[in-house]
Design a protein around this motif. Structure first.
Motif: not given
Length: 242
Positions: A43-46
């Motif tokens: 998951d590239d989300s912060k």
């Protein structure tokens, strides 16, 4: 209340499955326990994003689990498991629908109920029954103003509820059973159970509680009104734009 162990929570969950009268105790334990939830491995989300699934009724829900065993059974290589306090999970996902132990018959928690659970520490129980015959109905009269205000405020926060009729029902066999209020709701098809439970939650949170038996029934708002609604001359309590 002290933190509930996983063993205690599992025992409360199983008791809740056996009878609806045990559900309130389960929800109290749940709020004071650690639970398991799944997030994507990649998951590239912060921000932390949680796995959701499409419920058979057509809405999305976040699954969470009362034990490591139940969590592992539902996991795959594409997810990682997060272990956290249930209260923290509910606060972080406020506004979402969740489902506890979805593979084992656990309860759906709609946003309205999550707010009640966080505010009061539990959820009142109710029994889901099939439609009954043998009753005569008529439009309700002399409704308590507090109940009317509660219903209107509760429905105002539930745009999926399109119509609401308040009726009285009595047995047609002439018995001396007390009159029962019947709330008949027209609800969007995929939110029918949520609509009923949203209204039940609003009534349960009245202070002081209303000393009257109230039944809730729903129908698909996209279809025609049940014929008996027209026959008894019931008037919708919602504004025309709903």
């Amino acid at each position: 209340m002290a933190m509930v162990s996983e063993q205690q929570l599992e025992r409360c969950f199983e008791l809740g499955l056996k009878s609806f009268v045990n559900e309130a105790q389960f929800f109290t334990c749940l709020l004071n326990a650690m639970v398991y939830v799944h997030a994507p491995v990649s998951d590239d989300s912060k921000n932390v994003r949680l796995i959701q699934f499409r419920h058979p009724d057509g809405f999305d829900a976040i699954p969470f689990f009362t034990s490591a065993h139940r969590s592992e059974r539902a996991a795959s290589r594409a997810v990682r498991t997060i272990h956290l306090p249930c209260a923290e999970l509910l606060k972080a996902t406020l506004g979402a629908t969740l489902m506890v132990n979805p593979n084992d018959g656990g309860a759906v928690l709609y946003p309205e109920e999550v707010r009640v659970l966080l505010r009061t520490g539990t959820l009142d129980t109710f029994e889901k029954v099939e439609s009954e015959n043998g009753f005569a109905v008529r439009p309700a009269e002399n409704l308590p103003s507090a109940l009317v205000e509660t219903l209107r405020m509760g429905v105002a926060q539930s745009p999926f509820i399109k119509t609401m009729f308040v009726l009285e029902k009595r047995p047609i066999d002439g018995s001396s059973a007390p009159m029962t209020l019947l709330l008949y709701l027209g609800v969007e098809l995929k939110h029918m159970e949520r609509g009923a439970r949203a209204v039940i939650s609003a009534i349960h949170n009245m202070n002081p509680r209303i000393d009257q038996i109230i039944d809730v029934a729903v129908y698909d708002a996209a279809g025609p009104k049940p014929e008996f609604i027209n026959q008894v001359g019931a008037i919708c309590m919602l504004s025309p734009n709903r």
